[in-house]
Write a protein that holds these residues in place. Structure first.
Motif, PDB file in Angstrom:
ATOM      1  N   MET A   1      -1.646   1.330 -20.639  1.00 13.56           N
ATOM      2  CA  MET A   1      -2.274   0.102 -20.942  1.00 13.56           C
ATOM      3  C   MET A   1      -2.223  -0.416 -19.422  1.00 13.56           C
ATOM      4  SD  MET A   1      -3.807  -1.785 -22.836  1.00 13.56           S
ATOM      5  CE  MET A   1      -4.280  -3.447 -22.768  1.00 13.56           C
ATOM      6  N   VAL A   2      -3.067  -1.036 -18.939  1.00 11.85           N
ATOM      7  CA  VAL A   2      -3.288  -1.842 -17.675  1.00 11.85           C
ATOM      8  C   VAL A   2      -3.819  -3.045 -17.879  1.00 11.85           C
ATOM      9  CG1 VAL A   2      -3.919  -1.692 -15.516  1.00 11.85           C
ATOM     10  CG2 VAL A   2      -3.210   0.420 -16.430  1.00 11.85           C
ATOM     11  N   GLN A   3      -3.070  -4.122 -17.420  1.00 11.34           N
ATOM     12  CA  GLN A   3      -3.468  -5.456 -17.600  1.00 11.34           C
ATOM     13  C   GLN A   3      -3.280  -6.292 -16.370  1.00 11.34           C
ATOM     14  OE1 GLN A   3      -2.755  -7.223 -21.916  1.00 11.34           O
ATOM     15  NE2 GLN A   3      -0.849  -6.239 -21.241  1.00 11.34           N
ATOM     16  N   PRO A   4      -4.236  -7.349 -15.972  1.00 13.29           N
ATOM     17  CA  PRO A   4      -4.318  -8.146 -14.956  1.00 13.29           C
ATOM     18  C   PRO A   4      -2.899  -8.924 -15.144  1.00 13.29           C
ATOM     19  CG  PRO A   4      -6.271  -8.463 -15.906  1.00 13.29           C
ATOM     20  CD  PRO A   4      -5.462  -7.651 -17.120  1.00 13.29           C
ATOM     21  N   GLY A   5      -1.966  -9.053 -14.001  1.00  6.77           N
ATOM     22  CA  GLY A   5      -0.802  -9.730 -14.082  1.00  6.77           C
ATOM     23  C   GLY A   5      -0.109  -9.493 -12.806  1.00  6.77           C
ATOM     24  N   THR A   6       0.706 -10.444 -12.231  1.00  7.63           N
ATOM     25  CA  THR A   6       1.429 -10.062 -11.146  1.00  7.63           C
ATOM     26  C   THR A   6       2.648  -9.363 -11.603  1.00  7.63           C
ATOM     27  OG1 THR A   6       0.712 -12.186 -10.093  1.00  7.63           O
ATOM     28  CG2 THR A   6       2.847 -11.185  -9.004  1.00  7.63           C
ATOM     29  N   CYS A   7       2.798  -8.142 -10.473  1.00  6.25           N
ATOM     30  CA  CYS A   7       4.058  -7.284 -11.035  1.00  6.25           C
ATOM     31  C   CYS A   7       4.762  -6.858  -9.771  1.00  6.25           C
ATOM     32  CB  CYS A   7       3.264  -6.044 -11.630  1.00  6.25           C
ATOM     33  SG  CYS A   7       4.362  -4.720 -12.254  1.00  6.25           S
ATOM     34  N   SER A   8       5.943  -6.638  -9.862  1.00  6.49           N
ATOM     35  CA  SER A   8       6.802  -6.136  -8.793  1.00  6.49           C
ATOM     36  C   SER A   8       7.596  -4.934  -9.250  1.00  6.49           C
ATOM     37  CB  SER A   8       7.907  -7.298  -8.418  1.00  6.49           C
ATOM     38  OG  SER A   8       8.791  -6.501  -7.410  1.00  6.49           O
ATOM     39  N   ASP A   9       7.454  -3.799  -8.315  1.00  5.43           N
ATOM     40  CA  ASP A   9       8.248  -2.569  -8.653  1.00  5.43           C
ATOM     41  C   ASP A   9       9.575  -2.614  -8.777  1.00  5.43           C
ATOM     42  OD1 ASP A   9       8.929  -2.512  -6.064  1.00  5.43           O
ATOM     43  OD2 ASP A   9       7.257  -0.837  -5.686  1.00  5.43           O
ATOM     44  N   GLY A  10      10.449  -3.551  -8.268  1.00  5.74           N
ATOM     45  CA  GLY A  10      11.520  -3.847  -8.466  1.00  5.74           C
ATOM     46  C   GLY A  10      12.382  -3.069  -7.198  1.00  5.74           C
ATOM     47  N   MET A  11      11.562  -2.211  -6.488  1.00  2.00           N
ATOM     48  CA  MET A  11      12.039  -1.245  -5.409  1.00  2.00           C
ATOM     49  C   MET A  11      11.777  -1.854  -3.977  1.00  2.00           C
ATOM     50  SD  MET A  11      14.228   0.884  -6.854  1.00  2.00           S
ATOM     51  CE  MET A  11      14.335   2.235  -5.943  1.00  2.00           C
ATOM     52  N   SER A  12      10.770  -2.457  -3.904  1.00  2.00           N
ATOM     53  CA  SER A  12      10.125  -3.081  -2.621  1.00  2.00           C
ATOM     54  C   SER A  12       9.582  -4.573  -2.758  1.00  2.00           C
ATOM     55  CB  SER A  12       8.868  -2.243  -2.405  1.00  2.00           C
ATOM     56  OG  SER A  12       7.970  -2.348  -3.048  1.00  2.00           O
ATOM     57  N   ASP A  13       9.097  -5.132  -1.590  1.00  2.00           N
ATOM     58  CA  ASP A  13       8.552  -6.867  -1.750  1.00  2.00           C
ATOM     59  C   ASP A  13       7.119  -6.293  -1.989  1.00  2.00           C
ATOM     60  OD1 ASP A  13      11.169  -7.623  -0.855  1.00  2.00           O
ATOM     61  OD2 ASP A  13      10.718  -7.322   1.192  1.00  2.00           O
ATOM     62  N   THR A  14       6.425  -5.530  -2.599  1.00  2.00           N
ATOM     63  CA  THR A  14       5.247  -5.183  -2.625  1.00  2.00           C
ATOM     64  C   THR A  14       4.937  -5.913  -4.110  1.00  2.00           C
ATOM     65  OG1 THR A  14       5.142  -3.038  -1.641  1.00  2.00           O
ATOM     66  CG2 THR A  14       3.214  -3.431  -3.302  1.00  2.00           C
ATOM     67  N   VAL A  15       3.736  -6.702  -4.121  1.00  2.00           N
ATOM     68  CA  VAL A  15       3.423  -7.333  -5.328  1.00  2.00           C
ATOM     69  C   VAL A  15       1.960  -6.748  -5.658  1.00  2.00           C
ATOM     70  CG1 VAL A  15       2.616  -9.733  -6.207  1.00  2.00           C
ATOM     71  CG2 VAL A  15       4.675  -9.684  -4.726  1.00  2.00           C
ATOM     72  N   TYR A  16       2.087  -6.300  -6.835  1.00  2.00           N
ATOM     73  CA  TYR A  16       0.737  -5.741  -7.643  1.00  2.00           C
ATOM     74  C   TYR A  16       0.061  -6.442  -8.316  1.00  2.00           C
ATOM     75  CZ  TYR A  16       3.391  -1.452  -6.139  1.00  2.00           C
ATOM     76  OH  TYR A  16       4.123  -0.506  -5.325  1.00  2.00           O
ATOM     77  N   PRO A  17      -1.360  -6.262  -8.273  1.00  2.00           N
ATOM     78  CA  PRO A  17      -2.239  -7.509  -9.185  1.00  2.00           C
ATOM     79  C   PRO A  17      -2.139  -6.773 -10.859  1.00  2.00           C
ATOM     80  CG  PRO A  17      -3.445  -5.767  -7.965  1.00  2.00           C
ATOM     81  CD  PRO A  17      -2.287  -5.315  -7.459  1.00  2.00           C
ATOM     82  N   TRP A  18      -1.663  -5.710 -11.202  1.00  2.00           N
ATOM     83  CA  TRP A  18      -1.768  -5.384 -12.470  1.00  2.00           C
ATOM     84  C   TRP A  18      -0.520  -4.885 -12.905  1.00  2.00           C
ATOM     85  CZ3 TRP A  18      -5.670  -3.286  -9.332  1.00  2.00           C
ATOM     86  CH2 TRP A  18      -6.724  -3.927  -9.178  1.00  2.00           C
ATOM     87  N   THR A  19      -0.197  -5.307 -14.364  1.00  2.00           N
ATOM     88  CA  THR A  19       0.952  -4.492 -14.859  1.00  2.00           C
ATOM     89  C   THR A  19       0.593  -3.279 -15.565  1.00  2.00           C
ATOM     90  OG1 THR A  19       0.766  -5.841 -16.907  1.00  2.00           O
ATOM     91  CG2 THR A  19       2.084  -6.848 -15.051  1.00  2.00           C
ATOM     92  N   ALA A  20       1.630  -2.373 -15.989  1.00  2.00           N
ATOM     93  CA  ALA A  20       1.157  -1.407 -16.740  1.00  2.00           C
ATOM     94  C   ALA A  20       2.332  -0.830 -17.737  1.00  2.00           C
ATOM     95  CB  ALA A  20       0.603   0.013 -15.825  1.00  2.00           C
ATOM     96  N   VAL A  21       1.949  -0.137 -18.861  1.00  2.00           N
ATOM     97  CA  VAL A  21       2.872   0.181 -19.846  1.00  2.00           C
ATOM     98  C   VAL A  21       2.532   1.752 -19.986  1.00  2.00           C
ATOM     99  CG1 VAL A  21       3.869   0.310 -22.184  1.00  2.00           C
ATOM    100  CG2 VAL A  21       3.705  -2.070 -20.873  1.00  2.00           C
ATOM    101  N   LEU A  22       3.100   2.826 -19.686  1.00  2.00           N
ATOM    102  CA  LEU A  22       2.736   4.097 -19.854  1.00  2.00           C
ATOM    103  C   LEU A  22       3.672   4.526 -21.081  1.00  2.00           C
ATOM    104  CD1 LEU A  22       1.632   6.850 -19.221  1.00  2.00           C
ATOM    105  CD2 LEU A  22       3.831   7.460 -18.003  1.00  2.00           C
ATOM    106  N   THR A  23       2.904   4.997 -22.143  1.00  2.00           N
ATOM    107  CA  THR A  23       3.835   5.574 -23.370  1.00  2.00           C
ATOM    108  C   THR A  23       3.834   7.149 -23.414  1.00  2.00           C
ATOM    109  OG1 THR A  23       3.413   3.374 -24.802  1.00  2.00           O
ATOM    110  CG2 THR A  23       3.887   5.625 -26.029  1.00  2.00           C
ATOM    111  N   LYS A  24       4.976   7.644 -23.312  1.00  2.00           N
ATOM    112  CA  LYS A  24       4.953   9.331 -23.101  1.00  2.00           C
ATOM    113  C   LYS A  24       6.108   9.733 -23.726  1.00  2.00           C
ATOM    114  CE  LYS A  24       5.405  12.510 -19.279  1.00  2.00           C
ATOM    115  NZ  LYS A  24       6.662  12.969 -19.575  1.00  2.00           N
ATOM    116  N   ASP A  25       6.320  10.702 -24.522  1.00  2.00           N
ATOM    117  CA  ASP A  25       7.345  11.059 -25.364  1.00  2.00           C
ATOM    118  C   ASP A  25       8.114  10.159 -26.071  1.00  2.00           C
ATOM    119  OD1 ASP A  25       7.634  14.000 -24.125  1.00  2.00           O
ATOM    120  OD2 ASP A  25       8.467  12.934 -22.532  1.00  2.00           O
ATOM    121  N   GLY A  26       7.041   9.173 -26.610  1.00  2.00           N
ATOM    122  CA  GLY A  26       7.493   8.223 -27.570  1.00  2.00           C
ATOM    123  C   GLY A  26       8.292   7.110 -26.629  1.00  2.00           C
TER     124      GLY A  26
END
Length: 139
Positions: free
Chosen positions: A104-129
């Motif tokens: 699931m990909v949606q508009p929204g500011t997102c940070s990966d927590g590892m860099s200073d990169t700011v992404y324009p979309w958030t995502a949720v991957l469902t895998k193996d439950g």
């Protein structure tokens, strides 16, 4: 005492110097992007990249396909996926090696927590439950 501080501040301003005043915003507030008044970013039309950390994973979204990769599968596995609109976002669903995958990909500011990169979309991957959080950007 208050009069002396006010006089010092006014004296520094008159000399063209700014008094040394500590900022009032917290570091967390400063790290957040400022609202620009522009509308939410639209979803990319072609391909884009989704990244997650802890654990590390990536999904490349291509027309009609997803390519999933992680540290154990650096080359990635490509499989067919369907696309459906959900609210302001897009859901991609498919089967990889007999396992149901949903992204699931949606508009929204997102940070990966590892860099200073700011992404324009958030995502949720469902895998193996498991639900894995991530960020997305146009390729």
């Amino acid at each position: 005492m208050r009069s002396a501080c006010l006089a010092l501040t006014l004296g520094l301003a008159a000399c063209g110097q700014q008094p040394d005043i500590a900022p009032t915003q917290s570091a967390a507030a400063e790290a957040k992007p400022m609202a620009t008044g522009s509308p939410e970013p639209t979803m990319p039309e072609k391909s884009f990249q989704v990244l997650g950390t802890e654990p590390f994973w990536a999904v490349e979204v291509l027309p009609g396909q997803l390519r999933y990769s992680d540290p154990e599968n650096i080359a990635g596995t490509t499989f067919a996926a369907t696309e459906s609109s959900e609210g302001t976002g897009v859901r991609y669903s498919g089967t990889m090696s007999g396992q149901q995958i949903s992204l699931m990909v949606q508009p929204g500011t997102c940070s990966d927590g590892m860099s200073d990169t700011v992404y324009p979309w958030t995502a949720v991957l469902t895998k193996d439950g498991r639900r894995l959080q991530g960020c997305a950007r146009k390729r």
